[in-house]
Design an enzyme around this catalytic site. Structure first.
Site, short mmCIF file in Angstrom:
data_model
loop_
_atom_site.label_atom_id
_atom_site.label_comp_id
_atom_site.label_asym_id
_atom_site.label_seq_id
_atom_site.Cartn_x
_atom_site.Cartn_y
_atom_site.Cartn_z
N ASP A 33 9.38 2.59 -0.53
CA ASP A 33 8.49 3.38 0.22
C ASP A 33 8.61 2.96 1.95
O ASP A 33 8.11 1.84 2.25
CB ASP A 33 6.91 3.13 -0.27
CG ASP A 33 5.86 3.76 0.50
OD1 ASP A 33 6.28 4.49 1.59
OD2 ASP A 33 4.95 3.61 0.35
N LYS B 153 4.39 9.58 8.13
CA LYS B 153 4.09 10.22 9.25
C LYS B 153 5.05 10.03 10.55
O LYS B 153 5.14 10.66 11.52
CB LYS B 153 2.80 9.17 9.93
CG LYS B 153 3.01 7.82 9.24
CD LYS B 153 1.88 6.83 9.31
CE LYS B 153 1.94 5.59 8.70
NZ LYS B 153 0.44 5.31 8.49
N TYR C 60 0.85 -1.29 0.05
CA TYR C 60 -0.02 -0.26 0.07
C TYR C 60 1.07 1.23 -0.06
O TYR C 60 1.95 1.14 0.83
CB TYR C 60 -1.14 -0.20 1.33
CG TYR C 60 -1.88 1.08 1.47
CD1 TYR C 60 -2.71 1.28 0.52
CD2 TYR C 60 -1.56 2.22 2.25
CE1 TYR C 60 -3.67 2.37 0.73
CE2 TYR C 60 -2.37 3.26 2.54
CZ TYR C 60 -3.31 3.12 1.67
OH TYR C 60 -4.43 4.46 1.77
N1 HOZ Z 1 -4.20 1.87 6.57
C1 HOZ Z 1 -3.70 2.92 7.49
C2 HOZ Z 1 -2.54 2.38 8.10
N2 HOZ Z 1 -1.73 1.55 7.21
C3 HOZ Z 1 -4.65 3.35 8.21
C4 HOZ Z 1 -4.35 4.78 8.95
C5 HOZ Z 1 -5.54 5.19 9.56
O1 HOZ Z 1 -6.85 4.90 9.73
O2 HOZ Z 1 -5.35 6.26 10.51
#
Ligand code: HOZ
Length: 428
Positions: free
Chosen positions: A239, A267, A144
Site C-alpha cells: 500500500d 492521493k 492504515y
Molecule cells: N488520516 C488521514 C491521512 N493519513 C487524514 C486525511 C485527512 O484528514 O484529510
C-alpha cells in the site's frame, strides 16, 4: 495569533457536519484547540480565514509535492476543466497516466483508477480474494489502509488518534477474516499462516508506514514477507497510497529490492485531485471486470480533471528526478534541526526521513512498530504542535501522521522553522 474567525467557522460547521470536519483527524481533538479554517494556499504557505500565514508541512496529507498552486498543474487542470468536468466514458488521459505509472513500477503491467486510496485498497483486496479463492487477509497493527470494513482493525492514523483502533459498525463476520501481525516481526506473520482456517489471500502492508508516524519496514522483513507469500501462493500488496511518488519516484521500490504482487496508490498520483489506483501483473488484473468476474466500478473513476492534474505532476517528477535528492536533503535538514533543538532543551526525540516524508516521536527509543509508536509522549506532542502552530508552522495535528516537504520550501524557510523549533522546544 488570533483564531476568532476559525473558532466561529468551527462552531458553525459543528452544527451541520459531525465533529465539524469531513475527516476525523482534522478536528484537532488530540492536540486541542480549533483547526484553522483555510482560505487559500500559495507555494509553501497556507493562509487561514483570520489572515494567519503558516508554512505547510501537511501538503494536503501528501499530494502537493510542488506546493500549493503549482503553475503547471494549475494550467493542466484549467485546460481539462474547459473541456468538461466528467464524462463517465474513456479518455486518452487515463491511458497516458496509467502508462507512465506502470513503466515505473516493476511487475505492474496494468492498473485501474478509482477516486481514493480507500477505494483502491478495498478493490485490491477483493481482487486478491477473487484471484486466490481465499478469504483471509493479513494486515499489520498500526498500518492504515483507508476505512473499508475489512481493514478498519487496529488501524493507525485517525483511528489511533482517537484511541479507537477498530470501529463499531464493522461486522465481526467480516473482521474475522482479517488476521493481525506486528510490523517488522516475521514470527507474528508465520503465526497468522498457522492460525488461518480459510487460507490467506494476501498480506497488505505499508512498506513505509506513514499512519503510525513514519515507520519504514526493515529490508530483511520485506524480503521474508516475499518468501512467505511465494511459499503459500499468497499475494503481497504494497500500500503506497502515501509513499508512492513521495518516498521516491518509484515509492518503496526505489529504496528496497522486494517486489510486491500488487500496488495501491492514492492521493499523490492526483497531484491534489481525488485519485486512487491499484495495479498488478496482467494475469492478476485479468480477473477484474469486464475481463474477468471480480466486479469493481465507479462513475468518477479516471475523472479527466484528476487525470490531467496527476499527469502534470508526474511528468514534472519524471523530467526532474533530482527533485527527490533535494527534497530528502531538506527533510533531513529539518529533522536534524528538530533533533538539535530537542537535545538543547533536554527532550528525547527520535526522527526518521524517507525521501520527502519525515516523522518524529517524543521518545528516546527507536520506533519499529505500532507498539513502540504508542510510547510517544502525546501530551508533549500536543504542546509542541500548539507552540509551532501559534508561530506559523502547520504540522500534522496527530503524532501518528507523517510530515511532507514540498519543492516550494527553501533552505531559508526550513532554517526559520528550526529557529522557531528551538524556542518552542525550550517552552514545552
Ligand atoms: N488520516 C488521514 C491521512 N493519513 C487524514 C486525511 C485527512 O484528514 O484529510
Amino acid at each position: 495569533m488570533s483564531y476568532d474567525n476559525s473558532i466561529k467557522a468551527f462552531e458553525e460547521a459543528y452544527r451541520v457536519i459531525p465533529g465539524g470536519v469531513d475527516s476525523p483527524v482534522r478536528a484537532f481533538s488530540s492536540v486541542g484547540g480549533t483547526p484553522p479554517f483555510i482560505e487559500r494556499g500559495e507555494g509553501a504557505y497556507l493562509f487561514d480565514i483570520d489572515g494567519n500565514r503558516y508554512i505547510d508541512f501537511v501538503q494536503s496529507w501528501g499530494p502537493l509535492i510542488f506546493g500549493h498552486r503549482d503553475s503547471d498543474i494549475e494550467s493542466a487542470v484549467i485546460d481539462a476543466v474547459q473541456r468538461g468536468l466528467s464524462f463517465g466514458a474513456p479518455t486518452t488521459l487515463e491511458t497516458d497516466l496509467a502508462s507512465s505509472i506502470v513503466s515505473l513500477f516493476d511487475g505492474i503491467d496494468k492498473l485501474r483508477f478509482v477516486s481514493s486510496g480507500t477505494e483502491a485498497v478495498m478493490s485490491a483486496l477483493r481482487l486478491a480474494r477473487g484471484y486466490t479463492g481465499r478469504d483471509d487477509i493479513v494486515k499489520f497493527t498500526g498500518c492504515y489502509h483507508g476505512h473499508s470494513d475489512s481493514l478498519l482493525v487496529q488501524a493507525g492514523s485517525g483511528a489511533v488518534t482517537f484511541g479507537n483502533p477498530s470501529s463499531p459498525g464493522v461486522p465481526a463476520d467480516l473482521t474475522k477474516h482479517t488476521l493481525l501481525a506486528q510490523y517488522n516481526n516475521i514470527e507474528s506473520v508465520r503465526k497468522c499462516f498457522e492460525d488461518s482456517v480459510d487460507g490467506i489471500a494476501c498480506i497488505i502492508i505499508e512498506p513505509i508506514a506513514g499512519n503510525m508516524g513514519l515507520v519504514p519496514a526493515d529490508e530483511k522483513f520485506l524480503r521474508e514477507l516475499r518468501e512467505i507469500c511465494d511459499e503459500h501462493g499468497t499475494l503481497l500488496i504494497f500500500d503506497e497510497v502515501m509513499s508512492g511518488f513521495r518516498a521516491s519516484l518509484r515509492g518503496s521500490q526505489g529504496i528496497v529490492d522486494t517486489k510486491p504482487d500488487m500496488v495501491t496508490l492514492g492521493k499523490v498520483i492526483g497531484g491534489g485531485m481525488p485519485v486512487g489506483a491499484f495495479g498488478a501483473r496482467a494475469e492478476i488484473m485479468s480477473h477484474l471486470s469486464p475481463e474477468g468476474p471480480v466486479y469493481q466500478a465507479g462513475t468518477l473513476s479516471g475523472n479527466p480533471v484528476a487525470m490531467a492534474a496527476g499527469m502534470a505532476s508526474l511528468q514534472k517528477l519524471i523530467d526532474t528526478p533530482s527533485i527527490y535528492d533535494e527534497l530528502e536533503a531538506k527533510a533531513t535538514r529539518l529533522m536534524s534541526g528538530f533533533e538539535s533543538a530537542a537535545n538543547e532543551a533536554g527532550i528525547a526525540l527520535t526522527t526518521t526521513v524517507r525521501g520527502s516524508m519525515f516523522g518524529f516521536f517524543f521518545s528516546d527509543k527507536e520506533v519499529g512498530n505500532f507498539e513502540d509508536a504508542l510510547q510517544n509522549d502525546s501530551d508533549r506532542f500536543a504542546s509542541f504542535h500548539r507552540g509551532m502552530l501559534d508561530s506559523g508552522v502547520y504540522l500534522a495535528c496527530s503524532a501518528y501522521e507523517t510530515g511532507f516537504i514540498s519543492t516550494a520550501m527553501s533552505d531559508e524557510m526550513i532554517d526559520e522553522v528550526i529557529s522557531i523549533t528551538q524556542r518552542v522546544m525550550r517552552e514545552i
